[in-house]
Structures are given as structure tokens and as C-alpha cells.
Design a protein around this motif. Structure first.
Motif, PDB file in Angstrom:
ATOM      1  N   SER A 144      11.934   3.636  16.442  1.00 39.33           N
ATOM      2  CA  SER A 144      12.640   3.690  15.165  1.00 39.33           C
ATOM      3  C   SER A 144      14.145   3.855  15.365  1.00 39.33           C
ATOM      4  O   SER A 144      14.933   3.445  14.520  1.00 39.33           O
ATOM      5  CB  SER A 144      12.094   4.812  14.307  1.00 39.33           C
TER       6      SER A 144
ATOM      7  N   LEU B 254      15.275   0.482  15.472  1.00 40.65           N
ATOM      8  CA  LEU B 254      15.142  -0.153  14.154  1.00 40.65           C
ATOM      9  C   LEU B 254      16.345   0.171  13.270  1.00 40.65           C
ATOM     10  O   LEU B 254      16.856  -0.683  12.561  1.00 40.65           O
ATOM     11  CB  LEU B 254      13.869   0.352  13.456  1.00 40.65           C
ATOM     12  N   ARG B 255      16.784   1.423  13.359  1.00 40.50           N
ATOM     13  CA  ARG B 255      17.913   1.843  12.522  1.00 40.50           C
ATOM     14  C   ARG B 255      19.165   1.012  12.823  1.00 40.50           C
ATOM     15  O   ARG B 255      19.863   0.590  11.915  1.00 40.50           O
ATOM     16  CB  ARG B 255      18.230   3.324  12.772  1.00 40.50           C
TER      17      ARG B 255
ATOM     18  N   PHE C 173      18.701  -2.431  11.267  1.00 44.47           N
ATOM     19  CA  PHE C 173      18.891  -2.426   9.805  1.00 44.47           C
ATOM     20  C   PHE C 173      20.355  -2.293   9.432  1.00 44.47           C
ATOM     21  O   PHE C 173      20.822  -2.899   8.472  1.00 44.47           O
ATOM     22  CB  PHE C 173      18.074  -1.292   9.157  1.00 44.47           C
TER      23      PHE C 173
ATOM     24  N   LYS D 247       4.626  -5.410  15.811  1.00 48.97           N
ATOM     25  CA  LYS D 247       3.771  -4.334  15.331  1.00 48.97           C
ATOM     26  C   LYS D 247       4.618  -3.200  14.735  1.00 48.97           C
ATOM     27  O   LYS D 247       4.293  -2.675  13.671  1.00 48.97           O
ATOM     28  CB  LYS D 247       2.953  -3.803  16.516  1.00 48.97           C
ATOM     29  N   VAL D 248       5.701  -2.872  15.428  1.00 49.76           N
ATOM     30  CA  VAL D 248       6.557  -1.775  14.944  1.00 49.76           C
ATOM     31  C   VAL D 248       7.185  -2.148  13.615  1.00 49.76           C
ATOM     32  O   VAL D 248       7.221  -1.355  12.669  1.00 49.76           O
ATOM     33  CB  VAL D 248       7.653  -1.443  15.994  1.00 49.76           C
TER      34      VAL D 248
ATOM     35  N   ILE E 137       4.534  -1.959  10.888  1.00 48.54           N
ATOM     36  CA  ILE E 137       4.141  -0.624  10.453  1.00 48.54           C
ATOM     37  C   ILE E 137       4.990  -0.160   9.284  1.00 48.54           C
ATOM     38  O   ILE E 137       4.497   0.385   8.309  1.00 48.54           O
ATOM     39  CB  ILE E 137       4.264   0.387  11.626  1.00 48.54           C
ATOM     40  N   ILE E 138       6.258  -0.397   9.368  1.00 52.88           N
ATOM     41  CA  ILE E 138       7.110   0.067   8.272  1.00 52.88           C
ATOM     42  C   ILE E 138       7.448  -1.066   7.307  1.00 52.88           C
ATOM     43  O   ILE E 138       8.357  -0.954   6.499  1.00 52.88           O
ATOM     44  CB  ILE E 138       8.402   0.717   8.807  1.00 52.88           C
ATOM     45  N   LYS E 139       6.685  -2.160   7.432  1.00 55.66           N
ATOM     46  CA  LYS E 139       6.820  -3.310   6.522  1.00 55.66           C
ATOM     47  C   LYS E 139       8.277  -3.744   6.408  1.00 55.66           C
ATOM     48  O   LYS E 139       8.794  -3.964   5.321  1.00 55.66           O
ATOM     49  CB  LYS E 139       6.265  -2.946   5.146  1.00 55.66           C
ATOM     50  N   ALA E 140       8.901  -3.849   7.509  1.00 58.00           N
ATOM     51  CA  ALA E 140      10.333  -4.125   7.509  1.00 58.00           C
ATOM     52  C   ALA E 140      10.649  -5.600   7.594  1.00 58.00           C
ATOM     53  O   ALA E 140      11.808  -5.994   7.492  1.00 58.00           O
ATOM     54  CB  ALA E 140      10.989  -3.392   8.683  1.00 58.00           C
TER      55      ALA E 140
ATOM     56  N   ASP F 177       9.710  -7.925   5.478  1.00 57.81           N
ATOM     57  CA  ASP F 177       9.889  -8.562   4.171  1.00 57.81           C
ATOM     58  C   ASP F 177      11.387  -8.800   3.963  1.00 57.81           C
ATOM     59  O   ASP F 177      12.187  -7.905   4.139  1.00 57.81           O
ATOM     60  CB  ASP F 177       9.378  -7.637   3.059  1.00 57.81           C
TER      61      ASP F 177
ATOM     62  N   GLU G 102       9.025   8.700  19.360  1.00 59.43           N
ATOM     63  CA  GLU G 102       9.337   9.086  17.980  1.00 59.43           C
ATOM     64  C   GLU G 102       9.279  10.604  17.807  1.00 59.43           C
ATOM     65  O   GLU G 102      10.153  11.202  17.193  1.00 59.43           O
ATOM     66  CB  GLU G 102       8.363   8.404  16.990  1.00 59.43           C
TER      67      GLU G 102
ATOM     68  N   MET H 273      11.905   6.575   9.609  1.00 58.98           N
ATOM     69  CA  MET H 273      10.929   5.565   9.979  1.00 58.98           C
ATOM     70  C   MET H 273       9.977   6.042  11.056  1.00 58.98           C
ATOM     71  O   MET H 273       8.961   5.409  11.292  1.00 58.98           O
ATOM     72  CB  MET H 273      11.674   4.320  10.484  1.00 58.98           C
TER      73      MET H 273
ATOM     74  N   ILE I 171       5.443   5.377  11.658  1.00 61.38           N
ATOM     75  CA  ILE I 171       4.978   4.779  12.911  1.00 61.38           C
ATOM     76  C   ILE I 171       3.961   5.700  13.569  1.00 61.38           C
ATOM     77  O   ILE I 171       2.875   5.268  13.975  1.00 61.38           O
ATOM     78  CB  ILE I 171       6.179   4.532  13.864  1.00 61.38           C
TER      79      ILE I 171
END
Lengths: 124, 779
Positions: A58, A61-62, A65, A89-90, A93-96, A98, B689, B748, B752
Motif C-alpha cells: 500500500s 499504491l499511495r 495514486f 491482485k493488490v 483488493i482495494i478496487k483501485a 476502476d 502492511e 489501504m 489488503i
């Protein structure tokens, strides 16, 4: 495991960053720094290539984004390409995914970019 | 550093030499001035006096000549009886013989010498080289009334007249000597004979007066009228025109009263000459009552001294300037190498060692200093070059050694410090080299069938050679494990291979064993190593394992297996001599006895706990003493309960840099349990995480805080506990309200974690946060 970042550019307005290794809380600052350096005010299309990326957390991911937000704010294109299963997959998981421009491979993406370019030219 | 008031050596030296020179010069000059002044003063009196006297002699000689001639004329007129025309001839003959005499006359008292003769006065004087005649008996002259006639007549003795301007014939300034003509035995006055002397004649004499090139002479009559003076305008003036003031008058009166015939000198008399004061020497002329005065203006005299002083000053000053110039030049010349040296040294001081050093020019102190500085610069240059070279070499070596250390530590499980739990059984092991790398070793392998293979060893020597031998030993042991050899067989095989080509004659003492954790059956073999310490509920003593010599020494040695049945709750402590031979600052050894005693008195038999207690006791004993030998400690605790699940733990600090260590740990774990890559990926993601969450939120990014991870697997379920010592912080609660797409930190992470785990449980135990997750896995 560390992170290796390669930057390529076909046009002045386009930047592609390829990542190899692991994008986690240890290496995320590296990507952030690369993005700060590479996304100049003239960059209209920004591509993140995940082909060699083995691990994403994550923290990574940040950073992704943040980069998307930046490109959105200037109506630029933010593209993701070559998402490997464990990476996808990652995101899933957070439906990112879309609303993200995701391409299976570089050919597909290049086609899209060329089409966009022509559209802009036609419009002019 | 630059001195505040920097002045060159040359200028200082020049200044002081000039200063001293000036002092000497001023001293000599003033001494000279005063000495010459006083010398001049003492001489001036003598000089003035002698000038006055000699002038007086000269004047007197002339006057005497005139007087004598006149007296002769008078006598001839009185006694020979000549008269008339003959008288004229006599007068003329006198004048022709005496050139000092300007004119002569005879003046007769009427009808006295010759009864028939009335007024009779022939007068002859010089004019343009010849004698002229004038008759003084003529009506327009009336000689009987003139002083030159009346005075000798009334006094009946010779008289010198006051100076006067004659109108009788000469029409010049003159003075006249008149002597009476006496006739008969009663010396009856019968007229006068006279001789004139031109004052010009006396002026000639006084003009000659000169005192050391200064001053002047003058003659005054008995009535204090000037009759001779180098300046003719002063003639016929009173003496007061020359000497005036009260002092002068007093002195003059004093002199007149004394009637002295000797010359007298007065100094500092007011006079009408520059400076206002004069020396005066007076000489009286006996017959005339005239006085010769020598007058020397003081200023004129002193100005001579001053002139002299000025001349000397100019010469001395020129000399001083020349010597100053020479001194400046010489000091510049001598100190030039010094200033060059100073500049070069300053340059060197700033780090420029390539600065050109001045060449030594002379074989003196400065020359040798310059040579010394050049040598020093060269030595410094060489030294710095060598230092740079050796530093670079050392840095290279250090980085190589660091890599070697990493490699060595990666060869032993847990990187040199590990705790393993297998149900109630535990293993703790630690390896701490004395240097970067060392020759101690341990290794173990816990199989799922409940078999624990282990080895501990100590290579002779320390450092890099020992490390290489250690690596060989560990590699051979892992091969023995693969072949599932018993401890004795393992050592026998390893020995045979280590002996080969062991030209350095290195050796390694080892204890090797295998423990069946389900039954407590222990099989061990010993290659020259210290016996393990066995701690049971009742006693603590050495467990004697007979074996053979150390590995690598002798070919063909067989190492026997020694079987021991462990009681439950038994701890087995194995160590190398780095512990038993640890020295304190007094030079005492820690010793095996002390170790046995310490182990016996420890309440806990938990392997991790006992191991850390032993290490802290050893460290406390050694205190500040440097660790002299590699230290290895292995503690095995054989508990009573079940042997599974097997768990492993990892200690991390609260830093993101620890990620690679975490990944390696998880990889080792999944590989040893034959788990899939996907499971490994999920575990890595979960752990990343959770740990990021602990660092960022629980510890609030404070570094160097403890995080412990305990992982075990049983029945296709992985259980992982994350333990931190931060204030209570439940990540499961704080995450519930978070928007899934929130970009804020931690936002996030929890989704996860949730999606990848089966269960999640948060507990607060002993002031520690314990988050335990479980996850299923397929083989």
C-alpha cells in the motif's frame, strides 16, 4: 529486495517509468522522488510499467495514486501497463483499477497513445 | 593568520638603525656645537686682545716716527739758527724721507726766535705724488689761533690734535702732532713744528684687524671720537655710535678710571651690530691717549659656529640617509628569502603542496631554514600521498571484509542470532566474531518429523583464514545433513575432507548432535570440543561426550556416536572458548566453572532466556575489555509437551530498511514448509502492511524500536504474530471507519490485510501489542 527505476521518453510530453523489484514502504520514497523529478509541467502522458515489478504494497499504491491525481489535475493521461497477477491482485483488493487506464502490454498502449495523438491532431 | 600591524623585518631593522644613527648624530652634533662655541669663546678673547695689541703697536710705530721726526724738526729750528728759505728746505727734506707723514709745517712765534721775523709758517703737504706749499701765515688762515698752535704753546709740550678736516691745504681728514720749539736755556716757547698724518693711514691699519674672520677694529681719540674705522662714514662720530647702553657706558667709565695701559677684554657688551652684543678688547696708546678697540659681534662669531654646525649636519644627514638606504637594501636582500619562504609556507598552509619553494640562496640560517622547509614540504607531500593510498586500500579492504562478514553471517541460520520455538522445545543460538569475520560456527536444521540436527564449532585462529575454514566446515556439514548422516558419521566424513590439502594445519573443534524432539533421544559426537552443560531440574553438570581429536588434524579418524536419553525440561548449553576464556580488565578468565555455576543458578530453563542471560553475564564480566576471541553459544531446551507446531521468530527494529530482512525470513520459512510463491507473496504483503502500520502509527515513526515476528505453520494454517512494545494501539479498530480509497497512510493497508488473511486478533499482553493473523495455505 530493492527497487530499480528506469525512465524512458519518446516525446518531451511523455514519460515512461519501468520498475523492477519491490515497491514497498522501504522503496516507495525512491519512486516518489523519481516522479517528482520526471513529471515536469510539460508532461502530458505518464506511463508506469509494472512488467518487472515483483511486489507492491500500500505504501507503493499511495505514490501511484498521488501521481494519478497530479496527471488528472492537468488533464494528462495516466497509464498503467503490464500488471502482473500478484500486482493486479493488490489493485483489485482495494478496487483501485476502476477509472484507471490499464493496458495488458506496451503494443496495446502505444496503439492507444497514437490514436489519442491523431485525435488531437484531427481536432486542430 | 596575519598579524595586526604587519611590518617587515627590513622596515623594523631600518627604523631602529636609523633611529640609533639619528640619536648618535644629534648627540655628536650638539656636543660639537657647544664645544666649538666654548672653544671659540675662550679663544676669541685672546684673539681680540692680541689683534688690538698688534694694531696698537703698528699705530704707535707710525706715531712714534712722526713724533720723532717732528721733534727733530723742532730741535733743528730751535738750535741751528736757520731761517727763511732754509726752513722750507728742511721741511721738504723731512717729507721726502718719511712717507708716512702727510704734511709738515713750522709755525714761529712772531719776533721770538729771530727778532726781525714776524709771522712765519711754511707748510708742505703731499698732493698727487708731489709736495705742495701753503703759507699758513697768509691772512685767510691765521695760524696763531689754531689748536695745533695754541695747545702746545699753552702746555709747552707736544700735543696730538683731535682729528679734523684740514682746510689749510690738504683738505683731508687728519690729525696733527705739534711739538713746541723751545729756545734758550729757559726753554722759551718760540713756535711749533707739526706733522700731519692722514687718518686714512690709520684706517689701513684697523682694516687689517680681524678676529677669526669676524669683527673689526677702530681707534678713538682721547675725547672718544672715532678716528679710524673700516667704515669711513663712522669716522668723526662719537664712540657711542658703536657701543651704547648703560652697561657699555659703565664698562667704559670703569676702563677710563682704571687708567690701565694693558689691554682689557669685555664680553657681551651692547653694540650697534647684528645681534646687539659684542666682545670688546681695548688697548690704550700711551702718548696720544687714543684707544684701539677690537669689536667682535657675538652673532657674527656664533653664526660661524652655526655655519659649521649646519655644514656638519648636512654631511651627517647625508651620511645617515646613505647608511639608511644601505641598511634597507641589505636587510631587504637578506630577508627577501624569508618573505618568499613566508609566502610559500602560507600557501602550503592552505593545502597547496605543489607550491614552488624558494631556492636557498646563501649558506646561512635562512638558507638552512629554507632547505628544512622544502624538506618538510616534500615529507608532508609524501606522507599525505601515502596516507591517501593506505586509506584507499584500507577502505577497500574494509568494504571487502564487510561483504565477507555478511556472507559469513548468511551461512549460519538467523544471521548469527536466532531463537526457534518448536512447541515446548526451544533453540537459541548466537555467533559473535571478535573481528569482522571469525572462525566460530553453528548450524541447525529442524525437520518436520521432529528431528533437530545441530553443530557448534571453533576453528583454530581468528580472522579471515579462520573464516574460510569455517565456511568449508559449514558447507561440509550441510552436505552431511543432506545425506542424513549420524553425528559421528558426519564428523568422520567432514574430517576426511578437511584433512585433505590442509597445508596450513588448521583445525576445528566441533560438537555435533541430533535430538529427536518427540522422544528426547540425543545422539552426539565430539571432535575435541568442550563438553556441553546439561541442566536438569536436579543438577547442572557437564555432559561427558567422548570423542576424538579436532577435525582437520589427522586422516582416518572415526568419531563415535554417543547416545543420551534427555529427561524432560532439560537445557543443553554448548559454547566455544570465547565464553569460557573471556577476560576481564584484571586479566581473569570467565572460566567453565563460573559458566556451570551461573547456568545452575538460573531459574529459567527457557533457551532464549537462558542464552541472553549467559551473554549478558559474560559481557558484564568482560566490561570494557575487548572481546579477545569469537563467541558462539547454543542453548537447546527439551521441554515436556508437544513438539509442534514449529515456530520461528524474527526481531526487527522500527525502520523501513528492515524489509529485505523480513522478506528473506519469510522466504526461508515458506521454502522450508514447501509453500507456494503466491503464499510467500501474500505473507510478504501482509507483513509489510502490518509492520508499516506499527512503525507509522503505533511507534509514530520513532526509530530503533522492537518489533518481533513469530511465525508457525500447522495443518495447512500459517499463524503469524506481530509484537511491538508501543502504547496500546489496535489497528483493526482504527481501520474500520476508513474509506477504502483514502489516500492517507494506512488507509489501504487494512483492506489488503483483511482480504488476504482468514482471522485477525488483537491482544494487549504484558504492555505489548500482539496482532495475530492466520492464513490457510495449499502445498
Amino acid at each position: 529486495m530493492s527497487l530499480k527505476i528506469d525512465v524512458t521518453s519518446n516525446h518531451a510530453s511523455e514519460k515512461r517509468i519501468s520498475m523492477t523489484g519491490s515497491l514497498d514502504s522501504n522503496t516507495a520514497p525512491q519512486l516518489q522522488e523519481a516522479i517528482n523529478t520526471e513529471i515536469g509541467s510539460n508532461v502530458q502522458a505518464f506511463v508506469l510499467n509494472f512488467k518487472q515489478l515483483e511486489f507492491l504494497s500500500s505504501a507503493g499504491l499511495r505514490v501511484i495514486f498521488k501521481a494519478k491525481k497530479l496527471m488528472d489535475s492537468r488533464n494528462g493521461k495516466f497509464l498503467l501497463v503490464n500488471l502482473q497477477p500478484q500486482i493486479k491482485k493488490v489493485f483489485d483488493i482495494i478496487k483501485a483499477l476502476d477509472g484507471m487506464n490499464v493496458f495488458k502490454n506496451e503494443e496495446e498502449m502505444d496503439e492507444y497513445l497514437t490514436a489519442m495523438q491523431n485525435k488531437v491532431l484531427d481536432g486542430e | 593568520m596575519k598579524a595586526k600591524n604587519y611590518r617587515s623585518l627590513a622596515s623594523r631593522l631600518s627604523f631602529w638603525i636609523a633611529f640609533l644613527g639619528a640619536l648618535v648624530f644629534i648627540g655628536v652634533l650638539s656636543t660639537n656645537y657647544f664645544l666649538s662655541q666654548s672653544l671659540l669663546k675662550s679663544h676669541i678673547e685672546d684673539m681680540a686682545e692680541s689683534e688690538a695689541t698688534s694694531a696698537a703697536r703698528e699705530v704707535e710705530t707710525i706715531l712714534n716716527t712722526i713724533a720723532t721726526n717732528t721733534d727733530s724738526l723742532s730741535s733743528i729750528i730751535a738750535n741751528t739758527g736757520i731761517k727763511g728759505r732754509q726752513t722750507h728746505l728742511v721741511i721738504k727734506s723731512f717729507l721726502e724721507k718719511n712717507h708716512d707723514i702727510f704734511g709738515m709745517a713750522v709755525a714761529l712765534e712772531p719776533n721770538t726766535l729771530h727778532k726781525d721775523e714776524g709771522e712765519f709758517s711754511p707748510y708742505y703737504y703731499r698732493k698727487n705724488g708731489s709736495l705742495e706749499y701753503a703759507d699758513l701765515a697768509a691772512d685767510d688762515y691765521q695760524y696763531l689761533k689754531w689748536d695745533w698752535y695754541t695747545k702746545p704753546k699753552s702746555l709747552n709740550q707736544p700735543v696730538w690734535s683731535e682729528p679734523y678736516k684740514d682746510t689749510g691745504g690738504g683738505n683731508v681728514l687728519m690729525t696733527t702732532y705739534s711739538t713746541p720749539i723751545q729756545t734758550g736755556p729757559d726753554k722759551k716757547f718760540a713756535g711749533v713744528a707739526t706733522a700731519d698724518i692722514k687718518l686714512r693711514q690709520l684706517i689701513k691699519i684697523v682694516k687689517k684687524i680681524n678676529v677669526s674672520g669676524a669683527g673689526l677694529g677702530l681707534i678713538v681719540s682721547s675725547n672718544d671720537i672715532i678716528i679710524a674705522h673700516p667704515d669711513e662714514s663712522a669716522i668723526m662720530q662719537p664712540l657711542k655710535s658703536q657701543i651704547r647702553g648703560k652697561t657699555a657706558e659703565q664698562k667704559w667709565a670703569q676702563y677710563q678710571d682704571s687708567k690701565s695701559s694693558d689691554s682689557t677684554v669685555y664680553s657681551h657688551i651692547p653694540c650697534s651690530y647684528p645681534g646687539g652684543y659684542c666682545w670688546i678688547a681695548i688697548e690704550s696708546l700711551s702718548k696720544t691717549g687714543w684707544k684701539i678697540i677690537t669689536l667682535v659681534p657675538e652673532q657674527e662669531l656664533l653664526s660661524k659656529v652655526n655655519d659649521l654646525t649646519a655644514k656638519i649636519s648636512i654631511i651627517a644627514l647625508t651620511g645617515l640617509l646613505v647608511s639608511l638606504f644601505v641598511v634597507v637594501f641589505i636587510t631587504r636582500y637578506f630577508t627577501k628569502p624569508l618573505s618568499q619562504l613566508a609566502r610559500a609556507t602560507k600557501d602550503i598552509g592552505t593545502g597547496n603542496l605543489e607550491t614552488a619553494m624558494p631556492k636557498p640562496q646563501r649558506n646561512d640560517e635562512i638558507g638552512s631554514l629554507t632547505t628544512d622547509f622544502s624538506d618538510m614540504r616534500d615529507a608532508l607531500k609524501n606522507y599525505i600521498e601515502e596516507l591517501q593510498e593506505s586509506t584507499a586500500k584500507r577502505q577497500k579492504l574494509e568494504s571487502e571484509i564487510q561483504i565477507a562478514k555478511d556472507i559469513q553471517m548468511s551461512m549460519v541460520p538467523g544471521g548469527g542470532n536466532i531463537s526457534v520455538n518448536a512447541g515446548d522445545h526451544q533453540l537459541y543460538s548466537l555467533l559473535r566474531p571478535a573481528r569482522s569475520v571469525g572462525g566460530d560456527l553453528y548450524y541447525f536444521q529442524l525437520s518436520e518429523d521432529g528431528r533437530l540436527d545441530f553443530i557448534i564449532g571453533d576453528v583454530s585462529d581468528k580472522g579471515v583464514p579462520a573464516a574460510l575454514f569455517m565456511a568449508k566446515t559449514v558447507t561440509l556439514y550441510t552436505r552431511a545433513l543432506k545425506d542424513k548422516l549420524s553425528p559421528g558419521q558426519s564428523l568422520t566424513m567432514m574430517n576426511d575432507l578437511l584433512v585433505e590439502n590442509n597445508d596450513a594445519c588448521m583445525f576445528v573443534t566441533t560438537l555435533c548432535g541430533v535430538l529427536d524432539v518427540s522422544s528426547g533421544k540425543l545422539v552426539m559426537a565430539n571432535a575435541g570440543h568442550m563438553y556441553p552443560i546439561q541442566k536438569t531440574a536436579d543438577s547442572t553438570e557437564e555432559l561427558v561426550i567422548d570423542g576424538a581429536t579436532a577435525l582437520g588434524l589427522m586422516e582416518g579418524v572415526t568419531y563415535p556416536d554417543v547416545s543420551v536419553q534427555l529427561e524432560k525440561n532439560t537445557a543443553l548449553v554448548m559454547y566455544t572458548d570465547g565464553i569460557s576464556e573471556a577476560f576481564n580488565s584484571s586479566g581473569e578468565q570467565y572460566s567453565e566453572e563460573r559458566l556451570i555455576d551461573f547456568v545452575g543458578h538460573e531459574a529459567s530453563s527457557n533457551a532464549g532466556h537462558l542464552g541472553t542471560r549467559i551473554m549478558s553475564d559474560v559481557d558484564q564480566f568482560a566490561d570494557v575489555s575487548e572481546q579477545s576471541d569469537d563467541i558462539t553459544l547454543m542453548v537447546i531446551f527439551y521441554g515436556k509437551g508437544r513438539s509442534t507446531p514449529i515456530s520461528q521468530n524474527l526481531l526487527l527494529t522500527s525502520s523501513c530498511n528492515e524489509c529485505p530482512k523480513l522478506y528473506e525470513f519469510l522466504e526461508d520459512f515458506t521454502v522450508s514448509h514447501d509453500m507456494s510463491d503466491e503464499t510467500l507473496h501474500d505473507l510478504k504483503l501482509i507483513a509489510e502492511e502490518i509492520i508499516a502500520n506499527i512503525i507509522n502509527h503505533a511507534y509514530n515513526k520513532v526509530p530503533d524500536q522492537k518489533i518481533e515476528i513469530i511465525i508457525s505453520a500447522n495443518n495447512r494454517t500459517i499463524e503469524v504474530s506481530f509484537i511491538d512494545e508501543a502504547p496500546a494501539c489496535n489497528p483493526l479498530e482504527s481501520a474500520n471507519n476508513t474509506d477504502e480509497k483514502d489516500l492517507h497512510e494506512g488507509g489501504m493497508g487494512m483492506p489488503i490485510i483483511k482480504s488476504l488473511t482468514s482471522t485477525r486478533k488483537y491482544q494487549r499482553i504484558d504492555n505489548r501489542n500482539v496482532l495475530t493473523i492466520t492464513k490457510h495455505y495449499n502445498g
